[in-house]
Design a protein around this motif. Structure first.
Motif, short mmCIF file in Angstrom:
data_model
loop_
_atom_site.label_atom_id
_atom_site.label_comp_id
_atom_site.label_asym_id
_atom_site.label_seq_id
_atom_site.Cartn_x
_atom_site.Cartn_y
_atom_site.Cartn_z
N THR A 16 -7.09 -71.79 35.05
CA THR A 16 -6.81 -73.23 35.01
C THR A 16 -5.69 -73.60 34.05
N VAL A 64 -15.88 -54.75 34.64
CA VAL A 64 -15.60 -55.94 35.44
C VAL A 64 -15.33 -57.12 34.52
N GLY A 65 -14.31 -57.90 34.81
CA GLY A 65 -14.01 -59.09 34.02
C GLY A 65 -13.88 -60.31 34.90
N ALA A 66 -13.82 -61.49 34.26
CA ALA A 66 -13.65 -62.75 34.97
C ALA A 66 -12.48 -63.49 34.33
N VAL A 93 -12.13 -76.30 33.07
CA VAL A 93 -11.77 -74.99 32.53
C VAL A 93 -13.05 -74.21 32.34
N ARG A 94 -13.06 -72.97 32.77
CA ARG A 94 -14.24 -72.13 32.53
C ARG A 94 -13.82 -70.91 31.75
N ARG A 95 -14.84 -70.20 31.29
CA ARG A 95 -14.61 -69.14 30.33
C ARG A 95 -13.99 -67.90 30.97
N THR A 96 -12.98 -67.36 30.32
CA THR A 96 -12.45 -66.06 30.71
C THR A 96 -13.24 -65.00 29.97
N GLU A 97 -13.68 -63.97 30.69
CA GLU A 97 -14.46 -62.91 30.03
C GLU A 97 -13.87 -61.56 30.40
N ARG A 157 -17.36 -57.97 41.41
CA ARG A 157 -18.58 -57.22 41.10
C ARG A 157 -18.98 -56.33 42.28
N ARG A 194 -11.73 -66.64 38.84
CA ARG A 194 -12.78 -67.64 39.05
C ARG A 194 -12.37 -68.62 40.14
N VAL A 244 -14.91 -63.59 41.30
CA VAL A 244 -15.78 -62.87 40.36
C VAL A 244 -16.90 -62.11 41.08
N ILE A 285 -1.26 -61.03 31.48
CA ILE A 285 -0.26 -60.46 30.58
C ILE A 285 -0.50 -60.92 29.14
N ASP A 286 -1.11 -62.11 28.97
CA ASP A 286 -1.44 -62.58 27.62
C ASP A 286 -2.54 -61.73 26.98
N PHE A 287 -3.23 -60.93 27.77
CA PHE A 287 -4.28 -60.08 27.22
C PHE A 287 -3.79 -58.69 26.86
#
Lengths: 325, 178
Positions: free
Chosen positions: B67, B61-63, B84-88, B45, B37, B41, B119-121
């Motif tokens: 932050t 596709v992810g985002a 902070v915005r959303r991780t998707e 796409r 982000r 993003v 890596i946290d995912f």
């Protein structure tokens, strides 16, 4: 993929304040910023590894002078998910029982260099008092009969998540209006964001001048619930009921308790909320609390995300004292 | 402000990068594209769309919002917090090849944060980095696998990336020191 829902209020870019003492001080733009940030935080709670390094190396002290399960646990989980070190001060085993004042307790804790203090206290205004004597950011986790801002924020988050908006919704708040800091914070927040707020309770439990906050008051539950998008039940605070405000709990339930039959007057997609802890069969029937309209457990889950948002947004301010820590 | 990439140039660069991704990975099987982000993003796409037109397969596709992983977070004494915005990332990244997309590669610090966040995912099979512009001046040992355009800059210059999705038009320009 980006914006949550169409909203009239453009969020602020930051919380320009050291503390979160109440909803009264917040602008609508700041409230929307907290709610938007909480959306990002909620995603973290859905991951396998529910932790981000944002507050690494920060210490948050949870100072709870009143019993609390939900709020205290919720703050602690929020702090840990942001990687802060957390410390709970249990008042029963602290120097408060030896007669130390709140200010002295706080000053001593602050001398150890925490980054933030979360305070729950039975006296209204306790958080404001600490904010004047402490350099650390103070988060009010409930002060007496005054405010409980993070509860109102998580309630608003839950409403927005379910309804996509807050503006224009009819919200009925039913219960003990006199002793409820949750009520005050919620009324302030919901009216700031343009909801149509109705409050309802026994005449003995309606504080004078409540209408001045921009709400409609009634003692007829059916009137409050009629066409409501949101029904929020408040707890009958059994510990504060010595004043003879109503004849009996059974009678209270028969007149004001939320039952499936009463709920039929609300909109078919109504949501039922309760800040907890619930008294089953007093303010709410069990089948309603556990029923399809209930979002009570969503509120609890959203509490963690909302508190993460508040902790994160306030951690940028008032961090001067880190240098000596 | 001199324009260094116009809309045509940007779209050709993205198509070329998509071909390079297919060539290097021998297809798009087990591949996902994740944009950083905010401008990574829409770029992600577009790359996914180009991959589909080359191979015919949909690529997830992810985002990613980095932050909360920034290394400059809370380093300044007092100041407003970055938004902070959303991780998707609505798919598992375990054992997938992740193509990470950002608009500009500069110091490498954003990429470092993105790697930590990813890596946290889970544990991807590999992470490959796409950038539309590499402007040099790395402060960390990070290198892009696919580059839209190398633009030599001075540290005091600013690279502006505009994309139709966020800014109304496609353009990369270079602003010299103010």
């Amino acid at each position: 993929m980006d914006a949550p829902a169409a909203q009239a209020v453009v969020p602020a870019t930051s919380l320009r304040r050291k503390d979160l003492l109440g909803i009264a001080e917040l602008t609508p733009e700041e409230i929307v910023l907290v709610l938007d940030t909480a959306e990002a935080m909620k995603e973290i709670s859905q991951r396998q590894i529910k932790k981000v390094p944002a507050l690494r190396g920060r210490t948050v002290v949870n100072l709870f002078f009143e019993p609390s399960t939900r709020t205290r646990t919720s703050f602690e989980i929020a702090e840990k998910r942001l990687s802060a070190d957390t410390l709970g001060v249990a008042i029963a085993s602290s120097s408060v029982v030896k007669g130390e004042s709140l200010v002295d307790t706080a000053r001593n804790i602050e001398a150890m260099g925490p980054s933030m203090i979360v305070l729950r206290h039975p006296a209204s205004g306790a958080a404001h008092l600490l904010s004047r004597v402490c350099k650390s950011p103070i988060i009010n986790a409930g002060d007496g009969l005054h405010e409980h801002p993070t509860q109102a924020l998580l309630d608003a988050f839950t409403i927005r998540e379910r309804k996509g908006r807050i503006k224009g919704l009819k919200v009925a708040i039913v219960g003990d209006l006199l002793h409820s800091r949750v009520l005050r914070s919620n009324v302030l927040l919901l009216t700031k964001l343009g909801a149509d707020v109705w409050v309802c309770g026994p005449p003995t439990l309606i504080p004078l001048g409540l209408e001045q906050l921009g709400v409609k008051t009634t003692s007829r539950v059916d009137e409050a619930v009629e066409g409501a998008d949101v029904v929020m039940m408040l707890r009958i605070q059994l510990e504060r009921m010595e004043g003879g405000f109503f004849p009996s709990l059974r009678e209270y339930f028969s007149v004001f308790g939320m039952t499936a039959a009463r709920l039929k007057r609300a909109r078919p997609d109504v949501i039922v909320m309760h800040p907890g802890p619930i008294n089953r069969g007093v303010e709410i029937a069990s089948d309603v609390a556990d029923g399809p309209f209930s979002v009570i457990l969503d509120q609890v889950a959203n509490g963690v995300a909302t508190r993460m948002a508040v902790l994160y947004l306030l951690a940028g301010g008032g961090a001067d004292n880190e240098a000596v820590a | 402000m001199p324009v260094v990439m116009d809309a045509d140039r940007i779209s050709r660069a993205l198509v070329r990068i998509a071909h390079e991704i297919v060539e290097r990975n021998r297809g798009v099987e087990n591949l996902a594209v994740i944009g950083v982000r905010s401008r990574g993003v829409p770029l992600a796409r577009r790359i996914a769309a180009a991959l589909k037109s080359i191979c015919g397969d949909d690529v997830p596709v992810g985002a990613l919002d980095i932050t909360l992983y920034r290394d400059d977070l809370m380093r300044t004494t007092v100041g407003p917090q970055p938004l902070v915005r959303r991780t998707e990332i609505p798919f598992s990244i375990d054992d997938r090849v992740i193509v990470l997309v950002d608009d500009v590669l500069f110091t490498g610090r954003t990429t470092r944060a993105a790697l930590d966040a990813l890596i946290d995912f889970g544990r991807p099979k590999a992470i490959q980095l796409v950038v539309l512009v590499d402007r040099g001046h790395r402060e960390l040992p990070i290198k892009a696998d696919y580059v839209g355009k190398n633009i030599p800059t001075s540290r005091r210059e600013t690279v502006h990336v505009k994309l139709t999705d966020t800014d109304g038009s496609d353009e990369v320009s270079l602003e010299s020191e103010a």
